[in-house]
Design a protein around this motif. Structure first.
Motif, mmCIF file in Angstrom:
data_model
loop_
_atom_site.group_PDB
_atom_site.id
_atom_site.type_symbol
_atom_site.label_atom_id
_atom_site.label_comp_id
_atom_site.label_asym_id
_atom_site.label_seq_id
_atom_site.Cartn_x
_atom_site.Cartn_y
_atom_site.Cartn_z
ATOM 1 N N ILE A 27 0.773 -1.296 0.085
ATOM 2 C CA ILE A 27 -0.109 0.118 0.088
ATOM 3 C C ILE A 27 0.850 1.296 -0.038
ATOM 4 C CG2 ILE A 27 -1.692 1.201 1.290
ATOM 5 C CD1 ILE A 27 -2.713 -1.500 0.434
ATOM 6 N N ALA A 28 0.564 2.372 -0.779
ATOM 7 C CA ALA A 28 1.133 3.515 -0.847
ATOM 8 C C ALA A 28 0.347 4.478 -0.128
ATOM 9 C CB ALA A 28 1.289 4.118 -2.196
ATOM 10 N N VAL A 29 1.019 5.132 1.023
ATOM 11 C CA VAL A 29 0.267 6.034 1.831
ATOM 12 C C VAL A 29 0.624 7.526 1.497
ATOM 13 C CG1 VAL A 29 -0.464 6.882 3.921
ATOM 14 C CG2 VAL A 29 -0.530 4.416 3.606
ATOM 15 N N PHE A 30 -0.037 8.383 0.995
ATOM 16 C CA PHE A 30 0.212 9.853 0.742
ATOM 17 C C PHE A 30 -0.293 10.795 1.592
ATOM 18 C CE2 PHE A 30 -0.204 7.170 -3.106
ATOM 19 C CZ PHE A 30 0.878 7.462 -3.815
ATOM 20 N N LYS A 31 0.276 11.844 1.808
ATOM 21 C CA LYS A 31 0.004 12.915 2.377
ATOM 22 C C LYS A 31 0.198 14.352 1.580
ATOM 23 C CE LYS A 31 0.896 14.067 6.925
ATOM 24 N NZ LYS A 31 1.633 14.545 8.090
ATOM 25 N N VAL A 32 -0.840 15.107 1.442
ATOM 26 C CA VAL A 32 -1.078 16.065 0.270
ATOM 27 C C VAL A 32 -1.938 17.029 1.072
ATOM 28 C CG1 VAL A 32 -1.839 16.711 -1.964
ATOM 29 C CG2 VAL A 32 -0.851 14.460 -1.794
ATOM 30 N N GLU A 56 1.725 15.453 -6.891
ATOM 31 C CA GLU A 56 1.145 16.766 -7.097
ATOM 32 C C GLU A 56 0.328 17.256 -6.022
ATOM 33 O OE1 GLU A 56 2.754 17.905 -9.809
ATOM 34 O OE2 GLU A 56 3.856 16.107 -10.535
ATOM 35 N N ASP A 57 0.482 18.789 -6.029
ATOM 36 C CA ASP A 57 -0.611 19.470 -4.998
ATOM 37 C C ASP A 57 -2.170 19.497 -5.521
ATOM 38 O OD1 ASP A 57 1.486 20.284 -3.452
ATOM 39 O OD2 ASP A 57 1.920 21.897 -4.394
ATOM 40 N N PHE A 70 -2.851 9.394 -11.467
ATOM 41 C CA PHE A 70 -3.971 8.884 -10.809
ATOM 42 C C PHE A 70 -4.237 9.707 -9.579
ATOM 43 C CE2 PHE A 70 -1.422 5.186 -12.348
ATOM 44 C CZ PHE A 70 -2.463 4.062 -12.695
ATOM 45 N N CYS A 71 -5.792 9.690 -9.624
ATOM 46 C CA CYS A 71 -6.427 10.728 -8.412
ATOM 47 C C CYS A 71 -5.960 9.765 -7.268
ATOM 48 C CB CYS A 71 -7.942 10.638 -8.479
ATOM 49 S SG CYS A 71 -8.817 11.631 -7.395
ATOM 50 N N LEU A 72 -5.715 10.470 -6.294
ATOM 51 C CA LEU A 72 -5.259 10.000 -5.124
ATOM 52 C C LEU A 72 -6.602 9.668 -4.173
ATOM 53 C CD1 LEU A 72 -2.208 12.224 -3.730
ATOM 54 C CD2 LEU A 72 -2.400 9.923 -4.474
#
Length: 106
Positions: A27-32, A56-57, A70-72
């Motif tokens: 799993i990839a976990v992102f913080k934006v 991307e912001d 891809f849309c997060l």
């Protein structure tokens, strides 16, 4: 569902991602912009790690291998060469720690 510890919130900077190995998938976990998102770590087009992609912001991630975006929030594939969405997972911040919920292994 398995409640998987990812990391402490302050260990993941805004605009970054981290890979977590769960029982059923990576799993990839992102913080934006302070929001947390979790997607399957493997690009649906090729064997690339989305946690190594370009965050991307605007709430998207670009595959580091073939430039598919891809849309997060939804996992939707936004451009070629990817046409299939990435699976998304619930992610939560609990007492300063990030957790992701994934299906349990059969």
């Amino acid at each position: 569902m398995a409640h998987i510890f990812v990391c402490q919130d302050d260990a993941l900077s805004d605009g970054e991602a981290i890979k977590v190995d769960a029982p059923t998938a990576a799993i990839a976990v992102f913080k934006v912009n302070g929001a947390l998102y979790a997607l399957n770590d493997r690009c649906t087009h090729g064997n690339a790690s989305m946690s190594e992609g370009y965050v991307e912001d605007d709430g998207t991630v670009e595959c580091p291998l073939h430039a598919a975006r891809f849309c997060l929030k939804t996992g939707t594939a936004l451009c070629q060469p990817a046409t299939e969405a990435l699976q998304t997972f619930p992610v939560a911040l609990v007492e300063g720690a990030i957790y992701v919920d994934v299906p349990e292994a059969a």
